[in-house]
Design a protein around this motif. Sequence first.
Motif, PDB file in Angstrom:
ATOM      1  N   THR A  12       0.815  -1.219   0.000  1.00  0.00           N
ATOM      2  CA  THR A  12       0.000   0.000   0.000  1.00  0.00           C
ATOM      3  C   THR A  12       0.847   1.267   0.000  1.00  0.00           C
ATOM      4  OG1 THR A  12      -0.111   0.028   2.429  1.00  0.00           O
ATOM      5  CG2 THR A  12      -1.840  -1.183   1.254  1.00  0.00           C
ATOM      6  N   THR A  13       2.176   1.098  -0.068  1.00  0.00           N
ATOM      7  CA  THR A  13       3.060   2.263  -0.017  1.00  0.00           C
ATOM      8  C   THR A  13       3.608   2.597  -1.405  1.00  0.00           C
ATOM      9  OG1 THR A  13       5.208   1.150   0.306  1.00  0.00           O
ATOM     10  CG2 THR A  13       3.784   1.390   2.240  1.00  0.00           C
ATOM     11  N   SER A  14       4.345   3.682  -1.483  1.00  0.00           N
ATOM     12  CA  SER A  14       4.943   4.114  -2.759  1.00  0.00           C
ATOM     13  C   SER A  14       6.381   3.634  -2.900  1.00  0.00           C
ATOM     14  CB  SER A  14       4.894   5.645  -2.860  1.00  0.00           C
ATOM     15  OG  SER A  14       5.562   6.243  -1.757  1.00  0.00           O
ATOM     16  N   GLN A  15       6.798   2.694  -2.059  1.00  0.00           N
ATOM     17  CA  GLN A  15       8.139   2.127  -2.129  1.00  0.00           C
ATOM     18  C   GLN A  15       8.076   0.605  -2.190  1.00  0.00           C
ATOM     19  OE1 GLN A  15      10.137   3.654   1.359  1.00  0.00           O
ATOM     20  NE2 GLN A  15      10.769   5.523   0.319  1.00  0.00           N
ATOM     21  N   ASP A  16       9.045   0.001  -2.904  1.00  0.00           N
ATOM     22  CA  ASP A  16       9.145  -1.451  -2.920  1.00  0.00           C
ATOM     23  C   ASP A  16       9.463  -1.940  -1.506  1.00  0.00           C
ATOM     24  OD1 ASP A  16       8.837  -1.140  -5.630  1.00  0.00           O
ATOM     25  OD2 ASP A  16      10.926  -1.627  -6.131  1.00  0.00           O
ATOM     26  N   ILE A  17       8.895  -3.070  -1.136  1.00  0.00           N
ATOM     27  CA  ILE A  17       9.133  -3.632   0.198  1.00  0.00           C
ATOM     28  C   ILE A  17       9.532  -5.098   0.078  1.00  0.00           C
ATOM     29  CG2 ILE A  17       8.111  -4.220   2.438  1.00  0.00           C
ATOM     30  CD1 ILE A  17       6.309  -1.824   2.194  1.00  0.00           C
ATOM     31  N   SER A  18      10.607  -5.462   0.759  1.00  0.00           N
ATOM     32  CA  SER A  18      11.036  -6.860   0.828  1.00  0.00           C
ATOM     33  C   SER A  18      10.467  -7.485   2.098  1.00  0.00           C
ATOM     34  CB  SER A  18      12.560  -6.960   0.845  1.00  0.00           C
ATOM     35  OG  SER A  18      13.103  -6.562  -0.392  1.00  0.00           O
ATOM     36  N   ILE A  19       9.937  -8.672   1.963  1.00  0.00           N
ATOM     37  CA  ILE A  19       9.354  -9.386   3.103  1.00  0.00           C
ATOM     38  C   ILE A  19      10.145 -10.666   3.324  1.00  0.00           C
ATOM     39  CG2 ILE A  19       7.298 -10.511   4.019  1.00  0.00           C
ATOM     40  CD1 ILE A  19       5.684  -8.795   2.067  1.00  0.00           C
ATOM     41  N   THR A  20      10.572 -10.879   4.551  1.00  0.00           N
ATOM     42  CA  THR A  20      11.275 -12.111   4.896  1.00  0.00           C
ATOM     43  C   THR A  20      10.351 -13.018   5.688  1.00  0.00           C
ATOM     44  OG1 THR A  20      13.459 -11.064   4.938  1.00  0.00           O
ATOM     45  CG2 THR A  20      13.212 -13.116   6.173  1.00  0.00           C
ATOM     46  N   PHE A  21      10.154 -14.217   5.178  1.00  0.00           N
ATOM     47  CA  PHE A  21       9.471 -15.252   5.930  1.00  0.00           C
ATOM     48  C   PHE A  21      10.568 -16.026   6.671  1.00  0.00           C
ATOM     49  CE2 PHE A  21       6.639 -14.603   2.217  1.00  0.00           C
ATOM     50  CZ  PHE A  21       5.524 -14.139   2.897  1.00  0.00           C
ATOM     51  N   PRO A  22      10.606 -15.974   8.004  1.00  0.00           N
ATOM     52  CA  PRO A  22      11.750 -16.508   8.755  1.00  0.00           C
ATOM     53  C   PRO A  22      11.706 -18.015   8.955  1.00  0.00           C
ATOM     54  CG  PRO A  22      10.156 -15.551  10.246  1.00  0.00           C
ATOM     55  CD  PRO A  22       9.624 -15.292   8.860  1.00  0.00           C
ATOM     56  N   ALA A  23      12.879 -18.582   9.188  1.00  0.00           N
ATOM     57  CA  ALA A  23      12.971 -19.995   9.558  1.00  0.00           C
ATOM     58  C   ALA A  23      12.193 -20.219  10.857  1.00  0.00           C
ATOM     59  CB  ALA A  23      14.430 -20.392   9.751  1.00  0.00           C
ATOM     60  N   GLY A  24      11.452 -21.309  10.902  1.00  0.00           N
ATOM     61  CA  GLY A  24      10.639 -21.610  12.079  1.00  0.00           C
ATOM     62  C   GLY A  24       9.221 -21.101  11.984  1.00  0.00           C
ATOM     63  N   LEU A  25       8.898 -20.392  10.882  1.00  0.00           N
ATOM     64  CA  LEU A  25       7.541 -19.871  10.699  1.00  0.00           C
ATOM     65  C   LEU A  25       6.553 -21.027  10.531  1.00  0.00           C
ATOM     66  CD1 LEU A  25       5.566 -17.488  10.144  1.00  0.00           C
ATOM     67  CD2 LEU A  25       6.199 -17.708   7.717  1.00  0.00           C
ATOM     68  N   ILE A  26       5.408 -20.914  11.200  1.00  0.00           N
ATOM     69  CA  ILE A  26       4.349 -21.924  11.100  1.00  0.00           C
ATOM     70  C   ILE A  26       3.074 -21.272  10.585  1.00  0.00           C
ATOM     71  CG2 ILE A  26       2.883 -23.542  12.377  1.00  0.00           C
ATOM     72  CD1 ILE A  26       5.182 -23.896  14.363  1.00  0.00           C
ATOM     73  N   LEU A  27       2.509 -21.838   9.518  1.00  0.00           N
ATOM     74  CA  LEU A  27       1.189 -21.439   9.040  1.00  0.00           C
ATOM     75  C   LEU A  27       0.213 -22.547   9.391  1.00  0.00           C
ATOM     76  CD1 LEU A  27       2.918 -19.340   7.345  1.00  0.00           C
ATOM     77  CD2 LEU A  27       1.004 -19.397   5.747  1.00  0.00           C
ATOM     78  N   LYS A  28      -0.925 -22.166   9.913  1.00  0.00           N
ATOM     79  CA  LYS A  28      -1.863 -23.122  10.490  1.00  0.00           C
ATOM     80  C   LYS A  28      -3.133 -23.242   9.662  1.00  0.00           C
ATOM     81  CE  LYS A  28      -4.042 -24.123  14.960  1.00  0.00           C
ATOM     82  NZ  LYS A  28      -5.412 -24.333  14.453  1.00  0.00           N
ATOM     83  N   SER A  29      -3.565 -24.480   9.489  1.00  0.00           N
ATOM     84  CA  SER A  29      -4.843 -24.780   8.853  1.00  0.00           C
ATOM     85  C   SER A  29      -5.975 -24.316   9.762  1.00  0.00           C
ATOM     86  CB  SER A  29      -4.935 -26.295   8.613  1.00  0.00           C
ATOM     87  OG  SER A  29      -6.269 -26.720   8.483  1.00  0.00           O
ATOM     88  N   VAL A  30      -6.910 -23.529   9.221  1.00  0.00           N
ATOM     89  CA  VAL A  30      -7.985 -22.968  10.034  1.00  0.00           C
ATOM     90  C   VAL A  30      -8.885 -24.051  10.613  1.00  0.00           C
ATOM     91  CG1 VAL A  30     -10.087 -21.556   9.938  1.00  0.00           C
ATOM     92  CG2 VAL A  30      -7.971 -20.698   8.942  1.00  0.00           C
ATOM     93  N   THR A  31      -9.195 -25.078   9.823  1.00  0.00           N
ATOM     94  CA  THR A  31     -10.107 -26.123  10.303  1.00  0.00           C
ATOM     95  C   THR A  31      -9.369 -27.269  11.001  1.00  0.00           C
ATOM     96  OG1 THR A  31     -10.004 -27.415   8.249  1.00  0.00           O
ATOM     97  CG2 THR A  31     -11.649 -25.635   8.361  1.00  0.00           C
ATOM     98  N   ASP A  32      -8.055 -27.222  11.005  1.00  0.00           N
ATOM     99  CA  ASP A  32      -7.234 -28.301  11.582  1.00  0.00           C
ATOM    100  C   ASP A  32      -7.376 -29.625  10.834  1.00  0.00           C
ATOM    101  OD1 ASP A  32      -6.106 -26.736  13.619  1.00  0.00           O
ATOM    102  OD2 ASP A  32      -7.848 -27.051  14.912  1.00  0.00           O
ATOM    103  N   SER A  33      -7.892 -29.575   9.601  1.00  0.00           N
ATOM    104  CA  SER A  33      -8.058 -30.806   8.827  1.00  0.00           C
ATOM    105  C   SER A  33      -6.919 -31.009   7.833  1.00  0.00           C
ATOM    106  CB  SER A  33      -9.397 -30.779   8.078  1.00  0.00           C
ATOM    107  OG  SER A  33      -9.438 -29.684   7.182  1.00  0.00           O
ATOM    108  N   CYS A  34      -6.140 -29.959   7.589  1.00  0.00           N
ATOM    109  CA  CYS A  34      -5.007 -30.046   6.668  1.00  0.00           C
ATOM    110  C   CYS A  34      -3.701 -29.837   7.427  1.00  0.00           C
ATOM    111  CB  CYS A  34      -5.132 -29.002   5.556  1.00  0.00           C
ATOM    112  SG  CYS A  34      -6.429 -29.362   4.338  1.00  0.00           S
ATOM    113  N   GLN A  35      -2.628 -30.226   6.801  1.00  0.00           N
ATOM    114  CA  GLN A  35      -1.317 -30.152   7.419  1.00  0.00           C
ATOM    115  C   GLN A  35      -0.889 -28.706   7.656  1.00  0.00           C
ATOM    116  OE1 GLN A  35       0.723 -32.223   4.341  1.00  0.00           O
ATOM    117  NE2 GLN A  35       0.100 -34.253   5.031  1.00  0.00           N
TER     118      GLN A  35
END
Length: 284
Positions: A144-167
């Motif tokens: 949403t800004t007027s500058q390029d932004i780099s995003i780092t997804f760090p080691a150890g990051l966990i994304l969670k299944s909302v329904t807990d039915s997927c890995q």
Amino acid sequence: MTFNFYDMKTFSKFNFTVAIMIATLIFVSCEKNDPMTEPEPEPKHEWGRGETPGKIAGLGNTKGEPAGTPFKLPDGIETAGRIMGGYDPANYYQSVGKRDALPYTGFIRTKTVQTRAAGDTVRVDTIVGSGMLHVQIFIPLKNTTSQDISITFPAGLILKSVTDSCQNGLLLKKTTVDVPAKGFCGVLLIMYCGNEELSQSLTTEEYVFTVISSSSLIMDLCERVKNKRINTEEYPSGRHGYADSEQYYDYALKLQYMVWKLTDWGELLSEEDITYIEQMENSN
């Protein structure tokens, strides 16, 4: 004033005894501080000590929310829609069974991922991360800004299944993506599976960012591979955007089994596992 000779004698004996004790303490103290004296070795740190494999909250069959530091996107970056699973049986081919070291090839028929739950087709601009493609998560990012932004997804990051039915997804090595100013970047993030017995990250499943894991078992593995060439973006890509390399898939398969040891099988990494990691190719 008169002095009793016996009292003086007793006093002298007392002083002599005290002097001997003080001299002994000084000698022992000096001996401990003597630079020529070899210090006792510090105890070797053991990653995961006090933590039980197979009992990490939110991973494997262990209930609860993953523990760690909450992950947040940087200021100026937001999701342009829901975070959805990217595994679609109609678009992907899979032939890996439990502990079965078969060659594996994953592909996307087109450069799009169909998120059926959202009812639309979204654009994939980059594929990053590492894993056997059990867990592929589509993250639509908007700057949403007027500058390029780099995003780092760090080691150890966990994304969670909302329904807990997927890995749930686990990232072993950090990866970075660039989102252009006032622009969009569709990220397909490849992650390791943190729950062997659940379904792959289906396109009908919504995911959320959770934490950067505080599990010493998980972070030990992340630390061991941080300088190893394991991310898909470190390899030449095939026409479908994935790493076009047998080495990549060999590494990913072995690392997936190591993750399952810690999350599902209740095992520590073996000396063979550690040696295998040490012999992996280093990143450029």
